[in-house]
Scaffold this active site. Sequence first.
Site, PDB file in Angstrom:
ATOM      1  N   ARG A   1       0.852  -1.186   0.000  1.00  0.00           N
ATOM      2  CA  ARG A   1       0.000   0.000   0.000  1.00  0.00           C
ATOM      3  C   ARG A   1       0.888   1.236   0.000  1.00  0.00           C
ATOM      4  O   ARG A   1       1.989   1.213   0.543  1.00  0.00           O
ATOM      5  CB  ARG A   1      -0.895   0.014   1.248  1.00  0.00           C
ATOM      6  CG  ARG A   1      -2.037  -0.978   1.198  1.00  0.00           C
ATOM      7  CD  ARG A   1      -2.965  -0.794   2.379  1.00  0.00           C
ATOM      8  NE  ARG A   1      -2.374  -1.183   3.634  1.00  0.00           N
ATOM      9  CZ  ARG A   1      -1.887  -0.358   4.546  1.00  0.00           C
ATOM     10  NH1 ARG A   1      -1.947   0.938   4.363  1.00  0.00           N
ATOM     11  NH2 ARG A   1      -1.354  -0.816   5.650  1.00  0.00           N
TER      12      ARG A   1
ATOM     13  N   TYR B   1      -1.194  -3.700  -7.247  1.00  0.00           N
ATOM     14  CA  TYR B   1      -0.947  -4.450  -6.012  1.00  0.00           C
ATOM     15  C   TYR B   1      -2.182  -4.430  -5.096  1.00  0.00           C
ATOM     16  O   TYR B   1      -2.774  -3.362  -4.863  1.00  0.00           O
ATOM     17  CB  TYR B   1       0.268  -3.871  -5.242  1.00  0.00           C
ATOM     18  CG  TYR B   1       0.324  -4.477  -3.871  1.00  0.00           C
ATOM     19  CD1 TYR B   1       0.846  -5.756  -3.696  1.00  0.00           C
ATOM     20  CD2 TYR B   1      -0.246  -3.849  -2.772  1.00  0.00           C
ATOM     21  CE1 TYR B   1       0.812  -6.368  -2.461  1.00  0.00           C
ATOM     22  CE2 TYR B   1      -0.279  -4.454  -1.535  1.00  0.00           C
ATOM     23  CZ  TYR B   1       0.249  -5.715  -1.391  1.00  0.00           C
ATOM     24  OH  TYR B   1       0.195  -6.336  -0.177  1.00  0.00           O
TER      25      TYR B   1
ATOM     26  N   LYS C   1      -9.559  -2.031   1.740  1.00  0.00           N
ATOM     27  CA  LYS C   1      -9.240  -0.872   2.586  1.00  0.00           C
ATOM     28  C   LYS C   1      -9.977   0.386   2.117  1.00  0.00           C
ATOM     29  O   LYS C   1     -10.450   1.175   2.938  1.00  0.00           O
ATOM     30  CB  LYS C   1      -7.732  -0.611   2.575  1.00  0.00           C
ATOM     31  CG  LYS C   1      -6.887  -1.784   3.020  1.00  0.00           C
ATOM     32  CD  LYS C   1      -7.176  -2.188   4.430  1.00  0.00           C
ATOM     33  CE  LYS C   1      -6.168  -3.222   4.915  1.00  0.00           C
ATOM     34  NZ  LYS C   1      -6.466  -3.669   6.278  1.00  0.00           N
TER      35      LYS C   1
ATOM     36  N   SER D   1      -0.378  -3.223  11.894  1.00  0.00           N
ATOM     37  CA  SER D   1       0.239  -4.359  11.201  1.00  0.00           C
ATOM     38  C   SER D   1       1.454  -4.854  11.987  1.00  0.00           C
ATOM     39  O   SER D   1       2.031  -4.134  12.791  1.00  0.00           O
ATOM     40  CB  SER D   1       0.630  -3.969   9.779  1.00  0.00           C
ATOM     41  OG  SER D   1       1.534  -2.922   9.834  1.00  0.00           O
TER      42      SER D   1
ATOM     43  N   ARG E   1       1.850 -12.142  -0.405  1.00  0.00           N
ATOM     44  CA  ARG E   1       0.504 -12.391   0.133  1.00  0.00           C
ATOM     45  C   ARG E   1      -0.127 -13.657  -0.405  1.00  0.00           C
ATOM     46  O   ARG E   1       0.231 -14.146  -1.471  1.00  0.00           O
ATOM     47  CB  ARG E   1      -0.413 -11.216  -0.284  1.00  0.00           C
ATOM     48  CG  ARG E   1       0.011  -9.861   0.256  1.00  0.00           C
ATOM     49  CD  ARG E   1      -0.441  -9.682   1.660  1.00  0.00           C
ATOM     50  NE  ARG E   1       0.004  -8.445   2.248  1.00  0.00           N
ATOM     51  CZ  ARG E   1      -0.699  -7.765   3.163  1.00  0.00           C
ATOM     52  NH1 ARG E   1      -1.871  -8.201   3.563  1.00  0.00           N
ATOM     53  NH2 ARG E   1      -0.213  -6.680   3.700  1.00  0.00           N
TER      54      ARG E   1
ATOM     55  N   CYS F   1       1.428  -7.145  14.294  1.00  0.00           N
ATOM     56  CA  CYS F   1       1.124  -7.446  15.694  1.00  0.00           C
ATOM     57  C   CYS F   1       0.335  -8.759  15.828  1.00  0.00           C
ATOM     58  O   CYS F   1      -0.202  -9.052  16.891  1.00  0.00           O
ATOM     59  CB  CYS F   1       0.340  -6.314  16.333  1.00  0.00           C
ATOM     60  SG  CYS F   1       1.305  -4.813  16.531  1.00  0.00           S
TER      61      CYS F   1
ATOM     62  N   ASP G   1      -9.692  -9.122   9.516  1.00  0.00           N
ATOM     63  CA  ASP G   1      -9.156  -7.787   9.204  1.00  0.00           C
ATOM     64  C   ASP G   1     -10.149  -6.646   9.436  1.00  0.00           C
ATOM     65  O   ASP G   1      -9.758  -5.595   9.920  1.00  0.00           O
ATOM     66  CB  ASP G   1      -8.666  -7.759   7.753  1.00  0.00           C
ATOM     67  CG  ASP G   1      -7.760  -6.574   7.443  1.00  0.00           C
ATOM     68  OD1 ASP G   1      -6.956  -6.202   8.320  1.00  0.00           O
ATOM     69  OD2 ASP G   1      -7.856  -6.022   6.343  1.00  0.00           O
TER      70      ASP G   1
ATOM     71  N   HIS H   1     -10.991  -1.538  11.751  1.00  0.00           N
ATOM     72  CA  HIS H   1      -9.888  -2.410  11.330  1.00  0.00           C
ATOM     73  C   HIS H   1      -9.712  -3.494  12.400  1.00  0.00           C
ATOM     74  O   HIS H   1      -8.737  -3.494  13.149  1.00  0.00           O
ATOM     75  CB  HIS H   1      -8.628  -1.543  11.181  1.00  0.00           C
ATOM     76  CG  HIS H   1      -7.488  -2.224  10.495  1.00  0.00           C
ATOM     77  ND1 HIS H   1      -6.198  -1.767  10.600  1.00  0.00           N
ATOM     78  CD2 HIS H   1      -7.423  -3.317   9.700  1.00  0.00           C
ATOM     79  CE1 HIS H   1      -5.390  -2.539   9.893  1.00  0.00           C
ATOM     80  NE2 HIS H   1      -6.119  -3.491   9.345  1.00  0.00           N
TER      81      HIS H   1
HETATM   82  C1  OXD Z   1      -3.041  -4.113   6.251  1.00  0.00           C
HETATM   83  C2  OXD Z   1      -3.587  -5.298   5.570  1.00  0.00           C
HETATM   84  O1  OXD Z   1      -2.084  -3.517   5.744  1.00  0.00           O
HETATM   85  O2  OXD Z   1      -4.543  -5.881   6.100  1.00  0.00           O
HETATM   86  O3  OXD Z   1      -3.570  -3.743   7.306  1.00  0.00           O
HETATM   87  O4  OXD Z   1      -3.086  -5.679   4.490  1.00  0.00           O
HETATM   88 MN    MN Z   2      -5.395  -4.813   7.735  1.00  0.00          MN
END
Ligand code: OXD
Ligand code: MN
Length: 596
Positions: free
Chosen positions: A69, A199, A208, A250, A376, A252, A279, A228
């Site tokens: 991102r 991507y 998102k 992220s 991913r 964690c 997520d 989130h």
């Molecule tokens: C993030 C994802 O970056 O879920 O939070 O990919």
């Molecule tokens: Mn996420």
Amino acid sequence: MTKNATVLAWLDEMVAMCKPAKVTWITGDEAQLEKLREEAVATGEMIKLNEEKLPGCYYHRTAVNDVARVEDRTFICTPTEVEAGPINNWMAPDEMYAKLTALYTGSMEGREMYVIPYSMGPVGSPFSKIGIELTDSIYVVLNMAIMTRVGNAVLNALGDDPDAEFVKCLHAKKDVNPEERYIVQFPQDNTIWSINSAYGGNVLLGKKCFALRIASYLGRNQGWMAEHMLILGLENPQGEVKYICAAFPSACGKTNLAMLIPPEYLREKGYKVWTVGDDISWLNIGPDGRLYAINPEAGFFGVAPGTSPKTNFNALESTKRGTIFTNVAINNADNTVWWEGLDKNPPVDATEWTGKKVNGPAYIAEGNNLAHPNSRFTAPAVNCPCISPEFENPQGVPVSAIVFGGRRAKCAPLVYQSRDWQHGTFVGAIMASETTAAAAGAVGVVRRDPMAMKPFVGYNMAQYWGHWLEMGKKLGDKAPKIFHVNWFRKDDDGNFLWPGFGDNMRVLLWILDRCDGKVDADEVAIGYVPKAEDIDITGLDMTKDQLKDLLTVDNAEWLKDVEDPQTGIKQYFAQFGDQLPTEMAQELDKLISNLK
Ligand code: OXD
Ligand code: MN
């Protein structure tokens, strides 16, 4: 197709601008998706993996400059800058539309445009929302078909009413030029425009861009919340299931917590964990006045490196069929996939993520990665062995507890409970995490990430806190209890004090006991912490004193966290000026006076 005049007029306008050679509607039929897979394999956009070992699985490699991102190129275009707030990039809508129209004009010449009608949430749920994504990428179509519900059923649910609400999403790969890459939300127009990326997070616009940025804005106006957060159900030996939503920045362990496998002795007693989402949560007040969560997604877009049978068996199982892998490594011996942390046997005959054939062990020994650190898997949620039986429930699941968390070597104890919803909102607002070696830059630097929404809030963060406070007023005594956890506390020698992973279940049990009023707690400056005897450490290599260390709150350390001139809470709140809700300022004053 649809007769909805608003949809058709918008499509005409976008086609006139992008000038694709052909327009194809995605129907949701398997035969159509299969033809697209074949086409992507024929052009080299995707590679078919070993059908016996990974049935229905494909591989895709992005451009090397297009692997994550791009927060610095992500914009919230509201009429005024204050609506976007100080932590979002902002540009006036007219200016941004003009800039992007120039880029989109003719961008699909000679290419095919796919029209993807999709539903975030089960089709027809009162809490679901519809989007239509236009894209010139088959990879996007096939990912969206895993991550969301796509096709004619969605158009039927939208219907012909020209005023029916849907989010207009436009994606063009163009030439993947990072200098002209833009990921733009226009919240007032229910519109998302993304260009020059191919991507995941930048182009799967349901995730998102819609389910967090646009949805958080819709939620504020319509009286619900887009967060989130993972959603998990915890079943006790009596067969009762209680649900927890949890937000973490992220790195964690969010997906790991969502799919947690309880320690053996708790499994034997009959405890189970069910995954509803890993997520995103959409939270609505139900007919009984409680908060209900749905997962708007239908798949997992998970980080591959670090996923192994030991760290997350359930996630790994989810990737065994019908999955698209992006930027991992290929094991050429059997045309399967590999990434760092999967096992200790990197393939000798490997293709690393940029496409170079290498000797895996030797390449790693030279200090390289075979898989990109942000590689991913896009896996269907139904593959997950512990997917909740409530996953498709259109009403969602009732939430007992909300958990915030971050990575803090000191400061935050293993777990604490907020005093009430307002204080809990403050606990979310001061969330922070320390940077890890996984990302560029200094390690151990505190970064504020309120509610783990820093990159995803679709309007002014301070107004978003105001919305949290409003929701608390509506929920009253039916509001979920709010907690904060920290799995990452370290001793003075830098060793982690808590084992994490499946053992985090022990903390979740305390949280649910608190929700049920079954256990007492000690009140300290920051809220309530457990009495050491109330966290079950049976079978852990840990003494009661070590557990007590994990639960201590060092007021001096906390005062530093408040006052730090760079990363402190005071400094962070100051940037919101008069937008900061007075309740948040009061909570900060109260924290300071409690600490002193
Ligand atoms: C993030 C994802 O970056 O879920 O939070 O990919
Ligand atoms: Mn996420």
